[in-house]
Design an enzyme around this catalytic site. Structure first.
Site, mmCIF file in Angstrom:
data_model
loop_
_atom_site.group_PDB
_atom_site.id
_atom_site.type_symbol
_atom_site.label_atom_id
_atom_site.label_comp_id
_atom_site.label_asym_id
_atom_site.label_seq_id
_atom_site.Cartn_x
_atom_site.Cartn_y
_atom_site.Cartn_z
ATOM 1 N N ASP A 105 0.789 -1.255 0.000
ATOM 2 C CA ASP A 105 0.000 0.000 0.000
ATOM 3 C C ASP A 105 0.815 1.297 0.000
ATOM 4 O O ASP A 105 0.501 2.234 0.751
ATOM 5 C CB ASP A 105 -0.971 0.025 1.201
ATOM 6 C CG ASP A 105 -1.977 -1.118 1.187
ATOM 7 O OD1 ASP A 105 -1.951 -1.935 0.247
ATOM 8 O OD2 ASP A 105 -2.795 -1.193 2.130
ATOM 9 N N ASP A 107 -4.539 -0.830 -1.846
ATOM 10 C CA ASP A 107 -5.833 -0.691 -1.176
ATOM 11 C C ASP A 107 -6.767 -0.078 -2.228
ATOM 12 O O ASP A 107 -6.418 0.939 -2.845
ATOM 13 C CB ASP A 107 -5.633 0.254 0.031
ATOM 14 C CG ASP A 107 -6.566 -0.029 1.195
ATOM 15 O OD1 ASP A 107 -6.859 -1.201 1.479
ATOM 16 O OD2 ASP A 107 -6.999 0.952 1.834
ATOM 17 N N HIS A 165 -17.702 2.181 0.334
ATOM 18 C CA HIS A 165 -17.096 1.161 1.198
ATOM 19 C C HIS A 165 -17.491 1.331 2.666
ATOM 20 O O HIS A 165 -17.520 2.452 3.186
ATOM 21 C CB HIS A 165 -15.563 1.205 1.066
ATOM 22 C CG HIS A 165 -14.907 -0.038 1.565
ATOM 23 N ND1 HIS A 165 -14.246 -0.096 2.759
ATOM 24 C CD2 HIS A 165 -14.843 -1.277 1.029
ATOM 25 C CE1 HIS A 165 -13.782 -1.339 2.930
ATOM 26 N NE2 HIS A 165 -14.127 -2.063 1.892
ATOM 27 N N LYS A 211 -6.977 -5.060 -3.022
ATOM 28 C CA LYS A 211 -7.743 -5.600 -1.892
ATOM 29 C C LYS A 211 -8.676 -4.526 -1.361
ATOM 30 O O LYS A 211 -8.445 -3.339 -1.583
ATOM 31 C CB LYS A 211 -6.790 -6.075 -0.784
ATOM 32 C CG LYS A 211 -5.921 -4.947 -0.253
ATOM 33 C CD LYS A 211 -4.886 -5.445 0.715
ATOM 34 C CE LYS A 211 -4.029 -4.328 1.253
ATOM 35 N NZ LYS A 211 -4.765 -3.318 2.032
ATOM 36 N N CYS A 239 -2.026 -2.656 7.701
ATOM 37 C CA CYS A 239 -1.919 -3.585 6.583
ATOM 38 C C CYS A 239 -0.647 -4.423 6.607
ATOM 39 O O CYS A 239 -0.671 -5.594 6.236
ATOM 40 C CB CYS A 239 -2.095 -2.836 5.269
ATOM 41 S SG CYS A 239 -3.809 -2.261 5.087
HETATM 42 C C1 VGL Z 1 -4.703 0.745 5.686
HETATM 43 C C2 VGL Z 1 -6.307 1.613 7.047
HETATM 44 C C3 VGL Z 1 -7.269 1.470 6.071
HETATM 45 C C4 VGL Z 1 -3.266 0.368 5.493
HETATM 46 C C5 VGL Z 1 -5.652 0.567 4.677
HETATM 47 O O1 VGL Z 1 -2.806 0.285 4.338
HETATM 48 O O2 VGL Z 1 -2.575 0.147 6.528
HETATM 49 N N1 VGL Z 1 -5.048 1.252 6.854
HETATM 50 N N2 VGL Z 1 -6.924 0.942 4.886
HETATM 51 ZN ZN ZN Z 2 -8.337 0.970 3.315
#
Ligand code: VGL
Ligand code: ZN
Length: 201
Positions: free
Chosen positions: A12, A50, A56, A110, A155
């Site tokens: 991410d 992400d 969502h 994802k 994540c």
């Molecule tokens: C993430 C919060 C929401 C991350 C992704 O990449 O850590 N954190 N979506």
């Molecule tokens: Zn997210």
């Protein structure tokens, strides 16, 4: 060059998790040069993204009256309600422009199901719905993973814990990660990863 059974997983590294983004991680962009330098060392290189629809369920904006960073209950358990981030096709969802994405073998997305969040690169937050990454890595003969990216305590940690549970040997390279650190979440995540046998270096 590391052996064929070792994969670099880059979690991410997207604009919304970098300074100026919708869910900015402090110094999130500092991981970019570190990861860029690591990419050529690995035979197998995977990036995750992400990738949420605008409706969502993890977005506070989709829960009338709910504040960002408050908690809610989902059928699969407690869930943080986040600022709207990484909406499919948006600039915020794009990789940081400095990240070398061309060397990647696979980009796995994802969090694209509106009703369920997905922190981990392996399973959505019900810990059951697979992303397919496990099968990809096994089919390529990968046994060892080095995890990098954002955010350490969400994540990256969820991915590391799932990977350890799936039987991979897992290392998290902390200098190539940065954390959100929401109410002690970083210390808790580091502790859980250590207990699961994840090497933190
Ligand atoms: C993430 C919060 C929401 C991350 C992704 O990449 O850590 N954190 N979506
Ligand atoms: Zn997210």
């Amino acid at each position: 060059m590391h052996p064929e059974n070792q994969a670099l997983i880059v979690i991410d590294v997207q604009n919304d998790f970098c300074p100026g983004g919708a869910l900015a991680v402090t110094e999130g962009d500092a991981v970019v040069p570190v990861i860029n330098a690591m990419l050529d060392e690995f035979a197998v290189k995977v990036l995750t993204q992400d990738w949420h629809p605008a409706n969502h369920a993890s977005f506070a904006a989709n829960h009338p009256g709910a504040a960002p960073f408050s908690m809610t209950e989902m059928p699969y358990g407690p869930q943080v309600l986040w600022p709207t981030h990484c909406v499919q096709g948006s600039t915020g969802a794009a990789f940081h422009p400095g990240l070398r994405t061309d060397p990647a073998d696979l980009v796995i997305r994802k969090g694209f199901r509106s009703a369920i969040d997905s922190y981990s690169a392996f399973f959505e937050n019900d810990r059951k719905t697979p992303t397919g990454l496990d099968g990809y890595l096994r089919a390529r003969g990968v046994t060892d993973l080095v995890l990098t990216g954002l955010a350490t305590d969400f994540c990256v940690a969820y991915s590391a814990l799932d990977a350890a549970r799936l039987g991979f040997a897992v290392t998290v390279r902390l200098e190539a990660c940065r954390a959100i650190d929401l109410n002690g979440s970083l210390a808790a995540a580091l502790d859980e990863m250590r207990k699961a046998g994840v090497a933190l270096v």
